[in-house]
Design an enzyme around this catalytic site. Structure first.
Site, PDB file in Angstrom:
ATOM      1  N   SER A 195     -10.018  -0.756   6.857  1.00 59.30           N
ATOM      2  CA  SER A 195      -9.464  -0.346   5.545  1.00 59.30           C
ATOM      3  C   SER A 195      -8.783  -1.463   4.873  1.00 59.30           C
ATOM      4  O   SER A 195      -8.432  -1.728   3.645  1.00 59.30           O
ATOM      5  CB  SER A 195      -8.238   0.713   5.597  1.00 59.30           C
ATOM      6  N   LYS A 198       0.856  -1.244   0.114  1.00 63.85           N
ATOM      7  CA  LYS A 198       0.024   0.101  -0.034  1.00 63.85           C
ATOM      8  C   LYS A 198       0.774   1.132   0.138  1.00 63.85           C
ATOM      9  O   LYS A 198       1.995   1.190   0.640  1.00 63.85           O
ATOM     10  CB  LYS A 198      -0.844   0.166   1.251  1.00 63.85           C
ATOM     11  N   SER A 252      -9.880   1.771   2.761  1.00 66.31           N
ATOM     12  CA  SER A 252      -8.967   2.344   1.852  1.00 66.31           C
ATOM     13  C   SER A 252      -7.747   1.448   1.079  1.00 66.31           C
ATOM     14  O   SER A 252      -7.161   2.066   0.225  1.00 66.31           O
ATOM     15  CB  SER A 252      -8.011   3.633   2.512  1.00 66.31           C
TER      16      SER A 252
END
Lengths: 98, 431
Positions: B130, B31, B106
């Site tokens: 997330s 990420k 996210s």
């Protein structure tokens, strides 16, 4: 709770932001709805409940260790000179004498 | 996949992996809020566009040492603030099961990349859901470890009392392998725990053997789509039929968790994101006459609308006149949610719910309605408030073929049992 333009202006100053008028209106409208929803926590009985605490941090031994060198550490700064970070002055020219 | 999902925002060259490690040859997406020396770390934000980290996050160091290959950086909602990966400076990521829908967020880039087979595993970060919510939307397994289980050195902070790095993989077994490598104390993160790390794969084959599942039925009243509910009820009936002990538990304060979470998390975000001031890194506007102007203008240009909204919400919760009634009250509600779990775990080993109230929603459906977007996290937030380990496991699909996920929460540092439960769900599903 009233979240109007003036309230947003005050929060902007605290948060180091400056929004355009359009942005301010949009955020005031959406924040008012969000905070209205969050108002539900005002009705929860929290008597006797202590505030949440995070677990204790575990610190490492107090022994000097090497870290990032200064050049690497400031390598991403937008403006540097002789190993220092350069920023604009805190006051406009002449402002401090007023 | 025939369409560009925009799951990866940067591909890495793939240096020669360390031979013979426990993750030898495993390709892992990272990420974009986890620091890597290679490439950039931009948190999906203009604020950090082009930022090059001078160091690898501890989790990245550990993956590399275990023989993994870093495939690149995955897309995300800016600074982790969102549930759809639409709030990214790099544009939205698409759901590989239906490119007109969001992958969740996210960590939507990580979930989509694993689901589409672009990498074997990915790291995400989970603050309120997330990792787990995008895992459910994309049909992969997503684990949020106990707060403190995994080092956050090199994870760009959003809400420090919640943030945790976790793996997204195609199976519970892969999650266990990755967790076994990234878990454990780190002298560079004083909040990382010294609880011993176990081999999380060791007992997976036992599934639900000897475990009791708790279901908080009252919490699941209302607000949940029919397809999600039918899938969940079918799972519970199926597990009971297979001899698994299932009993009702109560999480009385869980419904208030959403409000408490968004107040506390954004209060912390407003402090954490104060570091983006145009001084040491990130965007700096040119031509500002004073330091204060430079800070305000750099922040206002660098941050997207959702990040600004959350910084202002957090500033509101901490400001004089509101601090006690909002922020401090939210912290008390947080403690009540943690107490609910403590009581529940006297009667069961894992708490089971759906992961999300709906399957993946349409691109654009909620992007202009922050409250609707926040409500997408209502089922994952309580475990975040309590700091407990939780996993989302694919449990089937809607009639239209969209993935659905169920969510298991365990006792602190008992990821081994959480992953056993995940393996048990996989066994039931694949029957």
């Amino acid at each position: 709770v009233s979240i109007d333009r003036e309230a947003i202006r005050r929060l902007e100053r605290l948060a180091g932001l400056s929004l355009s008028d359009d942005e301010r209106d949009a955020i005031a409208e959406s924040l008012a709805r969000v905070i209205d929803h969050f108002e539900s926590i005002q009705h929860i009985d929290v008597r006797g409940a202590a505030a949440h605490r995070d677990p204790e941090a575990v610190v490492r031994d107090d022994v000097a260790q090497s870290g990032l060198d200064i050049i690497a550490a400031i390598g991403e700064a937008p403006d540097t000179e002789d190993g220092f970070i350069v920023v604009p002055p805190p006051f406009e020219h002449g402002e401090s004498e007023r | 996949v025939s369409v560009d999902l925009n799951a990866f925002i940067e591909d890495f060259d793939g240096a020669e992996p360390v031979a013979g490690g426990p993750l030898a040859g495993l390709s892992v997406g990272i990420k974009d809020n986890i620091c890597t020396r290679e490439g950039h770390t931009s948190c999906g934000s203009w604020m950090l566009g082009g930022y090059e980290s001078p160091y690898d996050a501890t989790v990245v160091e550990r993956l590399l040492a275990a023989g993994a290959v870093i495939a690149g950086k995955t897309n995300m909602d800016e600074f982790g603030m969102g549930s759809s990966t639409e709030h990214s400076a790099f544009g939205p990521t698409l759901n590989p099961h239906d490119p007109t829908r969001v992958p969740g967020g996210s960590s939507g880039g990580s979930a989509a990349a694993v689901a589409a087979g672009l990498c074997d595993a990915a790291l995400g970060s989970d603050t309120g859901g997330s990792v787990r919510q995008p895992a459910a939307f994309c049909g992969v397994v997503g684990l949020r470890p106990t707060w403190g289980r995994v080092s956050r050195y090199g994870l760009v902070a959003f809400a420090s009392s919640f943030d945790q790095v976790g793996p997204l993989c195609r199976t519970a077994r892969d999650c266990a392998r990755v967790l076994s490598v990234i878990a454990g104390a780190d002298p560079r993160d004083a909040t990382s725990s010294h609880e011993p790390v176990v081999d999380y794969s060791h007992d997976l084959h036992r599934g639900f053997d000897g475990l009791t599942i708790g279901v908080p039925w009252d919490f699941l009243e209302g607000g949940i789509d029919d397809a999600v509910r039918q899938n969940f009820d079918g799972l519970v009936t199926g597990l009971k039929g297979a001899g698994v002990r299932v009993r009702p538990v109560e999480l009385a304060h869980a419904p208030a968790g959403l409000s408490a979470y968004y107040l506390i998390a954004n209060a912390e975000a407003s402090a954490n994101l104060a570091r983006f001031d145009g001084v040491r890194y990130g965007l700096r506007v040119t031509g500002a006459a004073t330091f204060q102007e430079m800070v305000e203008q750099s922040r206002s240009q660098g941050f997207g609308a959702e990040v600004k909204r959350r910084i202002l919400l957090g500033t509101f919760a901490l400001s004089a006149g509101y601090h006690e009634d909002w922020y401090q009250r939210a912290r008390r509600v947080r403690a009540l949610v943690a107490d609910d779990y403590r009581r529940a775990f006297a009667d069961c080993d894992l708490v089971l719910t759906p992961t999300t109230p709906t399957a993946a929603f349409m691109l654009g459906e909620k992007v202009d309605d922050p409250l609707a977007m926040y409500l997408s996290d209502i089922l994952t937030i309580p475990a975040s408030l309590a700091g407990l380990p939780a996993v989302s496991v694919p449990s089937g699909t809607t009639a239209g073929g969209l993935p659905l996920g169920v969510h298991l929460v365990g006792r602190a540092f008992d990821e081994a049992t959480v992953l056993r439960g995940a393996a048990g769900i996989e066994e039931w599903r694949d029957g």
